[in-house]
Design a protein around this motif. Structure first.
Motif, PDB file in Angstrom:
ATOM      1  N   GLY A 153      75.702 -27.512  46.420  1.00  0.00           N
ATOM      2  CA  GLY A 153      76.172 -25.755  44.629  1.00  0.00           C
ATOM      3  C   GLY A 153      76.980 -26.664  44.045  1.00  0.00           C
ATOM      4  O   GLY A 153      77.989 -27.704  43.973  1.00  0.00           O
ATOM      5  N   GLY A 154      77.538 -25.897  42.695  1.00  0.00           N
ATOM      6  CA  GLY A 154      78.809 -25.894  41.966  1.00  0.00           C
ATOM      7  C   GLY A 154      78.339 -26.595  41.199  1.00  0.00           C
ATOM      8  O   GLY A 154      77.265 -27.002  40.225  1.00  0.00           O
ATOM      9  N   VAL A 155      79.386 -26.797  39.792  1.00  0.00           N
ATOM     10  CA  VAL A 155      79.278 -27.984  38.582  1.00  0.00           C
ATOM     11  C   VAL A 155      80.659 -28.706  38.756  1.00  0.00           C
ATOM     12  O   VAL A 155      81.689 -28.099  38.518  1.00  0.00           O
ATOM     13  CB  VAL A 155      79.200 -26.428  37.857  1.00  0.00           C
ATOM     14  CG1 VAL A 155      79.031 -27.596  36.312  1.00  0.00           C
ATOM     15  CG2 VAL A 155      78.248 -25.749  37.701  1.00  0.00           C
ATOM     16  N   PRO A 156      80.445 -29.942  38.754  1.00  0.00           N
ATOM     17  CA  PRO A 156      79.226 -30.260  38.661  1.00  0.00           C
ATOM     18  C   PRO A 156      78.223 -29.947  40.294  1.00  0.00           C
ATOM     19  O   PRO A 156      79.256 -30.485  40.950  1.00  0.00           O
ATOM     20  CB  PRO A 156      79.423 -31.717  38.923  1.00  0.00           C
ATOM     21  CG  PRO A 156      81.017 -32.260  39.168  1.00  0.00           C
ATOM     22  CD  PRO A 156      81.083 -30.980  38.430  1.00  0.00           C
ATOM     23  N   PHE A 157      77.214 -29.653  39.819  1.00  0.00           N
ATOM     24  CA  PHE A 157      76.602 -29.978  40.923  1.00  0.00           C
ATOM     25  C   PHE A 157      76.000 -31.383  41.709  1.00  0.00           C
ATOM     26  O   PHE A 157      76.561 -32.297  41.649  1.00  0.00           O
ATOM     27  CB  PHE A 157      75.223 -29.655  40.784  1.00  0.00           C
ATOM     28  CG  PHE A 157      73.657 -29.189  41.647  1.00  0.00           C
ATOM     29  CD1 PHE A 157      73.693 -28.017  42.115  1.00  0.00           C
ATOM     30  CD2 PHE A 157      72.943 -29.808  41.948  1.00  0.00           C
ATOM     31  CE1 PHE A 157      72.550 -27.495  43.576  1.00  0.00           C
ATOM     32  CE2 PHE A 157      72.805 -30.404  43.444  1.00  0.00           C
ATOM     33  CZ  PHE A 157      72.417 -28.750  44.668  1.00  0.00           C
ATOM     34  N   GLY A 158      76.542 -30.666  42.793  1.00  0.00           N
ATOM     35  CA  GLY A 158      76.739 -31.860  44.304  1.00  0.00           C
ATOM     36  C   GLY A 158      76.756 -31.351  45.908  1.00  0.00           C
ATOM     37  O   GLY A 158      77.028 -29.863  45.477  1.00  0.00           O
ATOM     38  N   LYS A 159      76.806 -32.434  46.499  1.00  0.00           N
ATOM     39  CA  LYS A 159      77.263 -32.274  48.169  1.00  0.00           C
ATOM     40  C   LYS A 159      78.918 -32.267  48.360  1.00  0.00           C
ATOM     41  O   LYS A 159      79.494 -33.556  48.231  1.00  0.00           O
ATOM     42  CB  LYS A 159      76.170 -32.323  49.412  1.00  0.00           C
ATOM     43  CG  LYS A 159      76.948 -31.381  50.232  1.00  0.00           C
ATOM     44  CD  LYS A 159      75.982 -31.995  51.621  1.00  0.00           C
ATOM     45  CE  LYS A 159      76.623 -31.899  53.066  1.00  0.00           C
ATOM     46  NZ  LYS A 159      75.316 -32.006  53.709  1.00  0.00           N
ATOM     47  N   ARG A 160      79.521 -30.834  48.261  1.00  0.00           N
ATOM     48  CA  ARG A 160      81.255 -30.763  47.872  1.00  0.00           C
ATOM     49  C   ARG A 160      81.544 -31.265  49.348  1.00  0.00           C
ATOM     50  O   ARG A 160      80.909 -31.342  50.788  1.00  0.00           O
ATOM     51  CB  ARG A 160      81.581 -29.526  47.778  1.00  0.00           C
ATOM     52  CG  ARG A 160      81.651 -29.512  46.274  1.00  0.00           C
ATOM     53  CD  ARG A 160      81.716 -28.353  45.412  1.00  0.00           C
ATOM     54  NE  ARG A 160      81.758 -28.290  43.897  1.00  0.00           N
ATOM     55  CZ  ARG A 160      80.882 -28.802  43.358  1.00  0.00           C
ATOM     56  NH1 ARG A 160      79.542 -28.933  43.853  1.00  0.00           N
ATOM     57  NH2 ARG A 160      81.479 -29.142  42.000  1.00  0.00           N
ATOM     58  N   ASP A 161      82.572 -32.129  50.093  1.00  0.00           N
ATOM     59  CA  ASP A 161      82.931 -32.319  50.604  1.00  0.00           C
ATOM     60  C   ASP A 161      84.947 -32.434  50.749  1.00  0.00           C
ATOM     61  O   ASP A 161      85.190 -32.936  50.011  1.00  0.00           O
ATOM     62  CB  ASP A 161      82.359 -33.942  51.488  1.00  0.00           C
ATOM     63  CG  ASP A 161      83.862 -34.420  52.252  1.00  0.00           C
ATOM     64  OD1 ASP A 161      83.752 -33.981  52.850  1.00  0.00           O
ATOM     65  OD2 ASP A 161      84.112 -35.505  52.575  1.00  0.00           O
ATOM     66  N   TRP A 162      84.982 -31.333  51.487  1.00  0.00           N
ATOM     67  CA  TRP A 162      86.711 -30.358  51.112  1.00  0.00           C
ATOM     68  C   TRP A 162      87.502 -31.354  51.922  1.00  0.00           C
ATOM     69  O   TRP A 162      87.166 -31.610  53.549  1.00  0.00           O
ATOM     70  CB  TRP A 162      86.892 -29.045  50.835  1.00  0.00           C
ATOM     71  CG  TRP A 162      86.012 -27.962  49.434  1.00  0.00           C
ATOM     72  CD1 TRP A 162      85.056 -28.291  49.580  1.00  0.00           C
ATOM     73  CD2 TRP A 162      86.743 -28.492  48.709  1.00  0.00           C
ATOM     74  NE1 TRP A 162      85.162 -27.330  48.501  1.00  0.00           N
ATOM     75  CE2 TRP A 162      85.723 -27.485  47.401  1.00  0.00           C
ATOM     76  CE3 TRP A 162      88.028 -28.664  48.116  1.00  0.00           C
ATOM     77  CZ2 TRP A 162      86.790 -27.174  46.713  1.00  0.00           C
ATOM     78  CZ3 TRP A 162      88.461 -28.430  46.720  1.00  0.00           C
ATOM     79  CH2 TRP A 162      87.796 -27.759  46.450  1.00  0.00           C
TER      80      TRP A 162
END
Length: 397
Positions: free
Chosen positions: A322-331
């Protein structure tokens, strides 16, 4: 009258500084401005960035080339930002906007806030045992019910944190906390608050949950509404490293006159206590468990032996689409504190990778590489040089 005029001059100076810095962000520039016009003269802006550290981070980001990446390094003792790098695979370029944007779902990083609330304001400890059904990475309503089943398993709260068990965090919050308490603890950690003085950093957002299931979603980070910036992610780890004290992040060290070099503005060192020391220490242990045997263990398995002995390293992973920019976040947000207290309180690092179709490198692995470089090249653990000498002189970026 002179005092009033001086006060107005300081306010005007701060306003103009903010305007110029924010212009740099609005146009997605690659570097921070080093000179700005102040009334009829130019002034110099000095930053807290460490050039050697920033150059190294850029080097490894270019090597692995995720679709988007952001790496933040903060000095725990002062709150100064030592590096803030944003990267885009398209065009293979860097920017200064991504690290300071709050358009990113926090995912399981929010478990740090939930854990702080549970440890400080309930009977929950790291040794508390919870029952759960199904996979810990999911969060269905049936999983939150206490129903006996042959498939029911037991897990300690410490292991639930280290392996990021959404179900246990959801159940723990419903039974031992409330929406109001979680909202207050999030506020203590800097959510819904202006974190930086010299830059209009957009606020991280936490909304009050209305139902038990929403409380479970928010407490576990299993939602796309709780938003955070990479800067704030590093600050969260820094709070734990600082035994519960939040050092508000700073990036400008001083503004001086272009001709006389006289300092005309420097930022305040703002702090606030978020947690009691015992709570922060227990959270340190939980974050260290994540690195030693939890979701980040693979990335730190080959950590340099001397650094392993000389540092206390803890962290928290998170992933969500999700989020902007859209994509899969790896934190991954983490701290690295020297065991020798003469070396200070160390650093906190936040790494956010955004992947579109393919994964290139783990955020926890990048954090490990940054820690190794920092404690080998920037602030070595094996000498007795003072802090001011160990940190290479801050140069204009």
């Amino acid at each position: 009258m002179k005092k009033e005029e001086r006060r107005e001059e300081i306010i005007t100076t701060r306003t103009l500084i903010k305007e110029n810095l924010n212009k740099a962000f609005s146009f997605s520039k690659k570097t921070f401005p080093t000179k700005v016009d102040l009334k009829e003269e130019q002034v110099n802006i000095k930053y807290s960035f460490n050039n050697d550290l920033t150059d190294y981070i850029k080097k490894i980001l270019k090597r692995y080339r995720s679709d988007y990446s952001s790496v933040i390094v903060i000095d725990n003792e002062t709150g100064y930002i030592l590096s803030a790098v944003g990267y885009e695979r398209q065009g293979n370029q860097f920017n200064i906007t991504l690290p300071f944007s709050s358009t990113h779902p926090s995912a399981s990083l929010f478990k740090i806030v939930t854990t702080a609330d549970l440890l400080e304001k309930s009977e929950v400890t790291k040794d508390s045992v919870f029952k759960f059904r199904g996979r810990g990475t999911t969060l269905y309503k049936y999983q939150l019910k206490d129903k006996k089943s042959r498939w029911q398993r037991r897990q300690s709260f410490e292991r639930a944190f280290a392996y990021s068990n959404n179900v246990i965090f959801g159940k723990a919050a419903i039974k031992n906390s409330s929406g109001e308490r979680l909202f207050d603890m999030a506020a203590d950690f800097g959510f819904n608050e202006k974190l930086m003085e010299e830059i209009s950093l957009s606020k991280s957002v936490f909304e009050m949950p209305d139902t038990d299931y929403e409380l479970a979603e928010k407490a576990s980070g299993f939602n796309k509404k709780t938003m955070i910036s990479p800067i704030h992610a590093a600050v969260m780890a820094s709070v734990i490293a600082n035994d519960g004290v939040l050092n508000y992040p700073r990036v400008v060290t001083e503004i001086n006159d272009n001709v006389t070099q006289k300092v005309i503005w420097s930022p305040q060192h703002r702090t606030k206590r978020v947690l009691e020391v015992p709570t922060a220490r227990e959270l340190q242990e939980l974050m260290e468990a994540t690195v030693k045997r939890g979701t980040a263990r693979g990335s730190f398995r080959r950590l340099n032996r001397k650094l392993r002995k000389g540092l206390e390293i803890g962290g928290k992973t998170g992933s969500i689409t999700g989020g902007v920019p859209f994509g899969k976040r790896d934190w991954f947000t983490s701290f690295a504190i020297p065991t020798n207290k003469n070396h200070g309180k160390g650093i906190s690092i936040a790494v956010m990778n955004i992947n579109l179709e393919k994964w290139y490198v783990k955020s926890s692995y990048l954090a490990r590489k940054v820690i190794e470089f920092y404690y080998k090249e920037v602030s070595p653990l094996n000498d007795n040089v003072s802090t001011s000498e160990k940190t290479k002189s801050d140069k204009d970026t």
